[in-house]
Scaffold this active site. Structure first.
Site, PDB file in Angstrom:
ATOM      1  N   LYS A  24     -20.681 -15.823  -0.615  1.00  6.99           N
ATOM      2  CA  LYS A  24     -22.118 -15.573  -0.459  1.00  6.99           C
ATOM      3  C   LYS A  24     -22.698 -14.608  -1.480  1.00  6.99           C
ATOM      4  O   LYS A  24     -22.074 -13.627  -1.855  1.00  6.99           O
ATOM      5  CB  LYS A  24     -22.373 -14.999   0.941  1.00  6.99           C
ATOM      6  CG  LYS A  24     -22.055 -15.987   2.040  1.00  6.99           C
ATOM      7  CD  LYS A  24     -22.695 -15.586   3.344  1.00  6.99           C
ATOM      8  CE  LYS A  24     -21.768 -14.700   4.128  1.00  6.99           C
ATOM      9  NZ  LYS A  24     -22.357 -14.107   5.303  1.00  6.99           N
ATOM     10  N   GLY A  72     -13.886  -2.978   0.040  1.00  7.39           N
ATOM     11  CA  GLY A  72     -15.251  -2.459   0.181  1.00  7.39           C
ATOM     12  C   GLY A  72     -15.556  -1.352  -0.813  1.00  7.39           C
ATOM     13  O   GLY A  72     -16.660  -1.282  -1.369  1.00  7.39           O
ATOM     14  N   GLY A 125     -10.363  -8.748  -2.017  1.00 11.66           N
ATOM     15  CA  GLY A 125      -9.149  -9.176  -1.336  1.00 11.66           C
ATOM     16  C   GLY A 125      -8.733 -10.595  -1.700  1.00 11.66           C
ATOM     17  O   GLY A 125      -7.564 -10.855  -1.999  1.00 11.66           O
ATOM     18  N   ARG A 146       0.825  -1.215   0.000  1.00 11.67           N
ATOM     19  CA  ARG A 146       0.000   0.000   0.000  1.00 11.67           C
ATOM     20  C   ARG A 146       0.858   1.265   0.000  1.00 11.67           C
ATOM     21  O   ARG A 146       0.440   2.289  -0.554  1.00 11.67           O
ATOM     22  CB  ARG A 146      -0.926   0.011   1.206  1.00 11.67           C
ATOM     23  CG  ARG A 146      -2.066  -0.963   1.009  1.00 11.67           C
ATOM     24  CD  ARG A 146      -3.018  -0.950   2.158  1.00 11.67           C
ATOM     25  NE  ARG A 146      -4.200  -1.712   1.803  1.00 11.67           N
ATOM     26  CZ  ARG A 146      -5.089  -2.173   2.669  1.00 11.67           C
ATOM     27  NH1 ARG A 146      -4.912  -1.956   3.963  1.00 11.67           N
ATOM     28  NH2 ARG A 146      -6.127  -2.850   2.273  1.00 11.67           N
TER      29      ARG A 146
HETATM   30  P1  ADP Z   1     -13.213 -11.467  -2.456  1.00 13.03           P
HETATM   31  O1  ADP Z   1     -12.395 -11.171  -1.224  1.00 13.03           O
HETATM   32  O2  ADP Z   1     -12.347 -11.749  -3.643  1.00 13.03           O
HETATM   33  O3  ADP Z   1     -14.265 -10.423  -2.707  1.00 13.03           O
HETATM   34  P2  ADP Z   1     -15.025 -13.124  -0.963  1.00 13.03           P
HETATM   35  O4  ADP Z   1     -14.463 -12.608   0.303  1.00 13.03           O
HETATM   36  O5  ADP Z   1     -16.388 -12.738  -1.344  1.00 13.03           O
HETATM   37  O6  ADP Z   1     -14.013 -12.825  -2.175  1.00 13.03           O
HETATM   38  O7  ADP Z   1     -15.043 -14.702  -0.929  1.00 13.03           O
HETATM   39  C1  ADP Z   1     -13.883 -15.440  -0.666  1.00 13.03           C
HETATM   40  C2  ADP Z   1     -14.170 -16.599   0.223  1.00 13.03           C
HETATM   41  O8  ADP Z   1     -15.178 -17.432  -0.341  1.00 13.03           O
HETATM   42  C3  ADP Z   1     -12.946 -17.464   0.405  1.00 13.03           C
HETATM   43  O9  ADP Z   1     -12.595 -17.477   1.759  1.00 13.03           O
HETATM   44  C4  ADP Z   1     -13.389 -18.823  -0.090  1.00 13.03           C
HETATM   45  O10 ADP Z   1     -12.888 -19.879   0.699  1.00 13.03           O
HETATM   46  C5  ADP Z   1     -14.901 -18.748   0.019  1.00 13.03           C
HETATM   47  N1  ADP Z   1     -15.550 -19.708  -0.867  1.00 13.03           N
HETATM   48  C6  ADP Z   1     -15.418 -19.777  -2.201  1.00 13.03           C
HETATM   49  N2  ADP Z   1     -16.116 -20.813  -2.679  1.00 13.03           N
HETATM   50  C7  ADP Z   1     -16.707 -21.431  -1.637  1.00 13.03           C
HETATM   51  C8  ADP Z   1     -17.557 -22.583  -1.491  1.00 13.03           C
HETATM   52  N3  ADP Z   1     -17.913 -23.306  -2.548  1.00 13.03           N
HETATM   53  N4  ADP Z   1     -17.975 -22.906  -0.243  1.00 13.03           N
HETATM   54  C9  ADP Z   1     -17.584 -22.163   0.820  1.00 13.03           C
HETATM   55  N5  ADP Z   1     -16.791 -21.076   0.748  1.00 13.03           N
HETATM   56  C10 ADP Z   1     -16.352 -20.708  -0.458  1.00 13.03           C
HETATM   57 MG    MG Z   2     -12.799 -11.497   0.870  1.00 10.58          MG
END
Ligand code: ADP
Ligand code: MG
Length: 392
Positions: A198, A372, A349, A36
């Site tokens: 989610k 965010g 992230g 950063r």
């Molecule tokens: P980002 O940080 O890229 O926005 P998120 O924080 O929304 O992504 O999601 C990442 C998390 O989702 C990871 O910790 C990953 O383990 C979890 N994840 C991805 N696929 C699944 C799944 N099929 N079941 C449970 N958790 C999942």
């Molecule tokens: Mg994340």
């Protein structure tokens, strides 16, 4: 995004207050990852090259009770000095007050002053006008280079911008340009790839990008809820019951453009030593098993969908990539995004960590630094810290 940047204003020998994001991880009192800080260097160097006196402010962590030593920005000083060799870098033990004001006023051209954590004052998060005025009094021009904090209407992101000529730094400018492309002026064909745990975290992003993108590829845990909404058996997979109606409605309206997994890698439990099998999604997930990654046929389907596209935006891993048996889908999609020849934008992230883990960061057009903030931007919201900057 028609906002003024540091390239649009005369900075010669001006005192410039720069909002940076130096919220870096520490280990044993030293900066453990200077990503950063490095991200802010182009703006800082640009200002120094114009003989500006550069006053840096940032939040650091979440102090609850005013100045707490563990949330001091002081450990950033040696890391910053190392990245700006030959420059005098000063530190102000409080970001406002008479000592800081004197330091700012006596700062020479080409020198840098790092102010202590803005969150040591409750006026920061309250966007208190008096606190913002004290910060603004340090300088003649305000530069916001902290895209990752632009979704928060705080004194150092919004309050000061109302009191000084306010322009975007180079990092902020790049974020606005690329994320602006994703939501305002995309080239087509445009493919959005969404994943992560989610639907409920990203429903705004799904809805907004479905208005813009030609196709949306969905993997990760959020795909489970869509598959469940289609009536498939999901075993012990993560399914958001509360989002089933939303998923059904999205499939009803946009089903022809939403591509879901065809096959999946299952684990009999959530762990690196789980038993693993790959199934066709149409067969349903056996009781006790959970979908933890997309399978090879899905990767092929997603690859075909990306073929010839001009713009791809990816947010959210395709599976539980932190566990080696369930990382293949995410790594394969990272490669598809890097190889597809389109302008590629990756945010989030975990997705960004996956890109770095796969060694593909250099092959992505733009990696967004704001978690965010990127999500809110992709939802189509106007970020207060962006809105507060001067229009062109
Ligand atoms: P980002 O940080 O890229 O926005 P998120 O924080 O929304 O992504 O999601 C990442 C998390 O989702 C990871 O910790 C990953 O383990 C979890 N994840 C991805 N696929 C699944 C799944 N099929 N079941 C449970 N958790 C999942
Ligand atoms: Mg994340």
């Amino acid at each position: 995004m028609n906002k003024q940047t540091v390239l649009d204003v005369d900075l010669q020998r001006k005192r410039v207050l720069v909002r940076v994001d130096f919220n870096v991880p520490l280990k044993d009192g030293a900066v453990a990852d200077d990503t950063r800080i490095r991200a802010a260097l182009p703006t800082i160097q640009h200002l120094l090259a114009q003989s500006a006196a550069v006053i840096l402010c940032s939040h650091f962590g979440r102090p609850k009770h005013g100045p707490e030593p563990e949330f001091s920005l002081r450990p950033v000083l040696p890391a910053l000095s190392e990245l700006l060799p030959g420059r005098k870098i000063n530190f102000a033990a409080d970001c406002v007050g008479s000592a800081a004001a004197n330091q700012a006023q006596s700062l020479a051209a080409g020198e840098v002053l790092l102010l202590e954590n803005t969150r040591f004052h409750s006026g920061e998060e309250k966007n208190d006008p008096g606190f913002a005025a004290q910060l603004a009094a340090h300088a003649e021009i305000y530069v916001n280079d902290a895209f990752g904090s632009a979704h928060r209407a705080h004194a150092s992101t919004v309050g000061v911008a109302k009191l000084l000529p306010a322009v975007a730094g180079l990092l902020m400018e790049a974020e606005l340009r690329y994320l602006g492309q994703a939501v305002l002026t995309p080239q087509h064909p445009y493919v959005a790839i969404l994943g992560g745990a989610k639907i409920s975290d990203k429903i705004g992003v799904i809805q907004n990008l479905l208005q813009k993108a030609d196709k949306m590829l969905i993997g990760g845990g959020m795909a489970n809820t869509f598959l469940r909404a289609q009536g498939l058996a999901l075993g012990a997979s993560l399914v958001e019951e509360s989002a089933l109606d939303t998923a059904r409605a999205l499939l009803h309206t946009h089903g022809d453009r939403i591509l879901l997994p065809l096959d999946a890698v299952l684990g009999d439990r959530f762990g690196a030593d789980a038993k693993v099998q790959t199934i066709a999604v149409a067969e349903g997930v056996p009781d006790g098993w959970r979908m933890l990654d997309i399978g090879p046929q899905t990767v092929e389907r997603f690859g075909a969908a990306l073929h010839g596209c001009k713009l791809v935006v990816w947010n959210g891993p395709m599976g539980v990539f932190e566990l080696a048996p369930f990382a293949a889908g995410t790594n394969a999609v990272a490669r598809l995004v890097a190889d597809c020849g389109a302008t590629s934008i990756v945010g989030g992230g975990d997705s960004v960590a996956a890109i770095h883990g796969a060694g593909l960061a250099g092959r992505i057009t733009h990696i967004s630094t704001g978690g965010g903030a990127s999500l809110e931007f992709l939802e189509g919201r106007i970020l207060p810290g962006v809105e507060a900057l001067n229009d062109r």
